[in-house]
Design a protein around this motif. Structure first.
Motif, mmCIF file in Angstrom:
data_model
loop_
_atom_site.group_PDB
_atom_site.id
_atom_site.type_symbol
_atom_site.label_atom_id
_atom_site.label_comp_id
_atom_site.label_asym_id
_atom_site.label_seq_id
_atom_site.Cartn_x
_atom_site.Cartn_y
_atom_site.Cartn_z
ATOM 1 N N ALA A 349 0.791 -1.217 0.009
ATOM 2 C CA ALA A 349 -0.120 -0.098 0.167
ATOM 3 C C ALA A 349 0.765 1.086 -0.086
ATOM 4 N N ALA A 350 2.245 1.059 0.807
ATOM 5 C CA ALA A 350 2.905 2.435 0.699
ATOM 6 C C ALA A 350 3.851 2.390 -0.600
ATOM 7 N N GLY A 351 3.777 1.478 -1.516
ATOM 8 C CA GLY A 351 4.503 1.549 -2.650
ATOM 9 C C GLY A 351 6.151 1.028 -2.557
ATOM 10 N N ILE A 352 6.156 0.282 -1.391
ATOM 11 C CA ILE A 352 7.578 -0.208 -1.214
ATOM 12 C C ILE A 352 7.756 -1.689 -1.596
ATOM 13 N N THR A 353 8.567 -2.019 -2.676
ATOM 14 C CA THR A 353 8.519 -3.453 -2.915
ATOM 15 C C THR A 353 9.227 -4.371 -1.891
ATOM 16 N N CYS A 354 8.590 -5.533 -1.753
ATOM 17 C CA CYS A 354 9.236 -6.099 -0.700
ATOM 18 C C CYS A 354 9.039 -7.866 -1.078
ATOM 19 N N ALA A 355 10.139 -8.669 -0.474
ATOM 20 C CA ALA A 355 10.221 -9.882 -1.046
ATOM 21 C C ALA A 355 10.510 -10.821 0.100
ATOM 22 N N LEU A 356 10.125 -12.007 0.080
ATOM 23 C CA LEU A 356 10.701 -13.163 0.961
ATOM 24 C C LEU A 356 11.523 -14.301 0.330
ATOM 25 N N LEU A 357 12.461 -14.275 1.188
ATOM 26 C CA LEU A 357 13.528 -15.235 0.698
ATOM 27 C C LEU A 357 13.734 -16.539 1.584
ATOM 28 N N THR A 358 13.233 -17.731 1.062
ATOM 29 C CA THR A 358 13.546 -18.623 2.116
ATOM 30 C C THR A 358 14.484 -19.695 1.603
ATOM 31 N N GLY A 359 15.075 -20.574 2.350
ATOM 32 C CA GLY A 359 15.911 -21.693 1.681
ATOM 33 C C GLY A 359 15.176 -22.848 0.861
ATOM 34 N N ARG A 366 13.473 -18.036 -6.845
ATOM 35 C CA ARG A 366 14.579 -17.527 -6.005
ATOM 36 C C ARG A 366 15.579 -16.632 -7.057
ATOM 37 N N ARG A 367 15.581 -17.044 -8.408
ATOM 38 C CA ARG A 367 16.501 -16.240 -9.174
ATOM 39 C C ARG A 367 15.748 -14.750 -9.216
ATOM 40 N N ALA A 368 14.574 -14.884 -9.546
ATOM 41 C CA ALA A 368 13.913 -13.633 -9.873
ATOM 42 C C ALA A 368 14.409 -12.757 -8.636
ATOM 43 N N ILE A 369 14.162 -13.055 -7.571
ATOM 44 C CA ILE A 369 14.318 -12.270 -6.162
ATOM 45 C C ILE A 369 15.803 -11.733 -6.137
ATOM 46 N N LEU A 370 16.795 -12.720 -6.419
ATOM 47 C CA LEU A 370 18.172 -12.590 -6.316
ATOM 48 C C LEU A 370 18.327 -11.214 -7.444
#
Length: 702
Positions: A349-359, A366-370
């Motif tokens: 909602a605040a326009g901040i990009t946020c991602a979860l990275l787990t093993g 994972r590649r896209a997030i990296l």
């Protein structure tokens, strides 16, 4: 820098001491816990403090020697009465007297005629030991010392007593201690003259002599000037090390961040509640640190449910305003995904990009997030320590937030901040840590504390019950669940153990299923993360009414509708743990209850623990009490993680010295950050004595 030459005698292996053979040397190395592959050294003996003192100065006549007193008597030996043949369990008795009366000396299993040799009939001997009475006659069983009148000087009238281990006799240790004290070189003084004079402290070497070879019993007492001086030295070495680590992390290599307030205002407006005063205050501290040129190294302490995550989110939002990235790291995948679920909607909602990275995520994802982290298109990453693997590159990592810090020590703090060249570090913990421990473990960090709970939180009613009331508990629980409540039932172990008579989670689950059928589920540490998550999701969605769990739910599980917490075998949990578990309820607007079930008989400590939990919800009060009941090593679960355990300082007695040491170390380091010149040399000697020399290479030149 190599070790100062003066200290060489103290770093010699005990193996080199006359009379210490291979077997004893190996035993001592184990006993003193020497580092892997090294032998115990003379210094280990010096640092091994006595646990008490025996005072043998009472030299009286037999008539004035009272029951249970330790006395030193000058006796005339009258006759021996060895045990009859074939009756080895009958003791050897020696009859003796002085002008005031008679006494027996008693020896069990005394073979080889040594008693006759030590106490020849018709001669006089000094005998020291504890008086007891048998059949109305005074006696000393196995005297500690028997010496000839002309050798009286060899009898230690004030004798320190040391903790021993099997195979190590107090005689052998006493000999080593004497040797170690004799090996003490003359050392320069590292404490300033003013402090020494005002506290009337002896030098380091004199303090060691007074503690190990006391002339008066008071010399070796915990509050004696000698022990206080040594405790202060130990604290000072520890605090200096933390200052050095802090300097390594916080030197002006940070970046003074600039904020325009756009993102933080946006997030603030999206929050369903207003920030508490404490949260505002902590946030101001953090923003102040971030806008200063030094790197931030701050500990954010707040009890369960005091809203630390929101403060962290605001700090991460501020980071995005300055154009840098943030990473939030949690100890488990369960917690990481929970943090992610809390902050993702607000970030979106605040326009901040946020991602979860787990093993455990698919390779493509994972590649896209990296890629997003490397090119800066992802502003905030949430994950476990997997975030810090070497293949993960951030474009500009400005802030690292670590949740539940005490699971990582100073070394990990150093390693983490290497990920970003100018990274600020914010550490959050829900374990309320008493001031003493904050100084010893986080003396390299600034501290913010959230004392109040967010508005609308309900107090929790806590009760303590015996497991014998099981049927009553079940009836009551049925009624509450029928009204729509949800409950946790926590057990200490998963499967049954041979040695502990403890009901385990699987058995309890099977038992509860008989009553509650499908509305009960089980979650424990050995399930896969996905299976755990599936059960938690069903519990959150209110498809499950009762969740049986091991302590995996201890931190961070948030189900506002769950209002009942039942902890079985509560006597087996530590205070901090009970407090954490109780904090899982009382998160919504309903009144909540916590029921502590115990199995008799209860130890005194367990009683005190349950009483504390029942009587207060203040995490800091609980933590102080925990420190009293358990000693400081266990409080942070640090017996394993190499936290500073003390050998000379006893926190309960010497706590006040820690504050002095903290302030002195800060001032000293500010005055002479390179530890140069004569003062610096002296301080380096102190660091070597307390084995803190690993910090020395970190000292920046000047």
């Amino acid at each position: 820098m190599s070790r100062p030459e003066t200290l060489a005698p103290l770093f010699r292996s005990l193996h080199t001491v006359k009379g210490v053979g291979d077997k004893l040397a190996a035993l001592l190395t184990r006993y003193f816990g020497a580092p892997e592959g090294q032998e115990a050294i003379i210094l280990d003996v010096l640092m091994h403090m006595p646990s008490g003192v025996v005072d043998r100065r009472r030299q009286v006549g037999i008539a004035e020697a009272h029951l249970q007193q330790v006395v030193t008597l000058r006796l005339h030996i009258d006759r021996h009465q060895p045990p009859p043949r074939g009756k080895p369990h009958v003791p050897h008795r020696v009859f003796a007297h002085d002008q005031s009366g008679d006494i027996n000396l008693v020896f069990f299993r005394a073979q080889g005629g040594w008693v006759e040799k030590a106490l020849p009939v018709g001669e006089e001997r000094y005998v020291s030991g504890k008086i007891d009475v048998f059949n109305g006659e005074k006696q000393i069983t196995h005297p500690d010392y028997i010496v000839e009148p002309d050798k009286f000087a060899t009898l230690p009238l004030v004798e320190p007593v040391y903790p021993l281990t099997s195979g190590l006799s107090s005689r052998a240790l006493a000999k080593l201690v004497r040797h170690a004290v004799d090996a003490l070189p003359d050392l320069p003084e590292w404490i300033d003259a003013e402090t020494m004079a005002s506290r009337k402290w002896p030098t380091f070497a004199d303090a060691m002599r007074m503690v190990h070879l006391p002339e008066q019993p008071g010399d070796a007492e915990l509050w004696s000037p000698a022990r206080q001086r040594l405790a202060y030295d130990e604290y000072l070495a520890g605090q200096l090390t933390l200052q050095i680590v802090r300097a390594t992390m916080v030197t002006a290599r940070g970046i003074a961040r600039r904020f325009d307030g756009s993102a933080t205002r946006k997030v603030n407006s999206l929050l369903p509640f207003a920030l508490t005063e404490g949260q505002k205050h902590a946030l101001n501290d953090i923003l102040g640190d971030l806008s200063a040129p030094e790197r931030m190294s701050r500990l954010l302490q707040g009890d369960v449910g005091s809203g630390k995550t929101v403060v962290a989110l605001m700090a991460m939002a501020a980071m995005t305003e300055s154009g840098a990235q943030s990473a939030l790291m949690a100890p488990t995948e369960l917690l990481a995904s929970q943090h992610f679920r809390t902050i993702k909607p607000l970030c979106d909602a605040a326009g901040i990009t946020c991602a979860l990275l787990t093993g455990k995520m698919p390779a493509g994802e994972r590649r896209a997030i990296l890629a997003g982290l490397a090119d800066g298109s992802i502003a905030t990453a949430v994950g476990t320590h997997a975030l810090f693997q070497s293949d993960i590159q951030f474009k500009d990592l400005g802030l690292i937030v670590v949740d539940e810090q005490h699971r990582f020590g100073v070394h990990q703090r150093l390693a983490l901040t290497d990920k970003g060249r100018h990274t600020d570090l914010l550490v959050m913990t829900a374990t309320p840590i008493p001031r003493t421990l904050v100084l010893t473990h986080f003396g390299d960090m600034e501290v913010s504390v959230l004392h109040e709970k967010p508005a609308g939180r309900q107090p929790i009613d806590s009760a303590v019950l015996s497991i014998n009331d099981y049927d009553r508990v079940i009836t009551r629980l049925q009624a509450r669940l029928a009204e729509g409540a949800q409950a946790y039932w926590v057990c200490p172990l998963v499967e049954e153990s041979e040695t502990l008579q403890v009901v385990n989670a699987e058995d309890r689950f099977a038992e509860l299923q008989k009553t509650f059928g499908d509305s009960v589920a089980l979650v424990h540490g050995r399930m896969s993360a996905a299976a755990k998550q599936a059960v938690m999701d069903r519990f959150k969605a209110n498809e499950i009414k009762l969740l049986v769990a091991t302590t995996v739910i201890e931190v961070g599980v948030d189900v506002p509708n769950a209002t009942i917490m039942i902890i079985e075998h509560a006597e087996r949990f530590g205070l901090a743990q009970l407090h954490q578990l109780r904090g899982r309820v009382g998160r919504g607007s309903q009144r909540s209850a916590c029921l502590l079930l115990y199995k008799e008989p209860l130890s005194e400590t367990a009683k005190a623990r349950l009483e504390t939990i029942k009587s207060t919800e203040d995490g800091f009060v609980i933590a102080e009490k925990d420190l009293e009941l358990r000693g400081q090593g266990d409080l942070l679960g640090t017996r394993q993680s190499g936290m500073p355990g003390y050998r000379l300082a006893v926190p309960d007695v010497h706590r006040h010295l820690l504050e002095f040491a903290h302030d002195d170390a800060k001032a000293l380091f500010a005055r002479n950050p390179g530890l140069t010149g004569e003062d610096g040399e002296n301080i380096r000697i102190l660091l070597y004595l307390f084995r803190k020399h690993l910090a020395i290479p970190l000292i920046r030149a000047g």
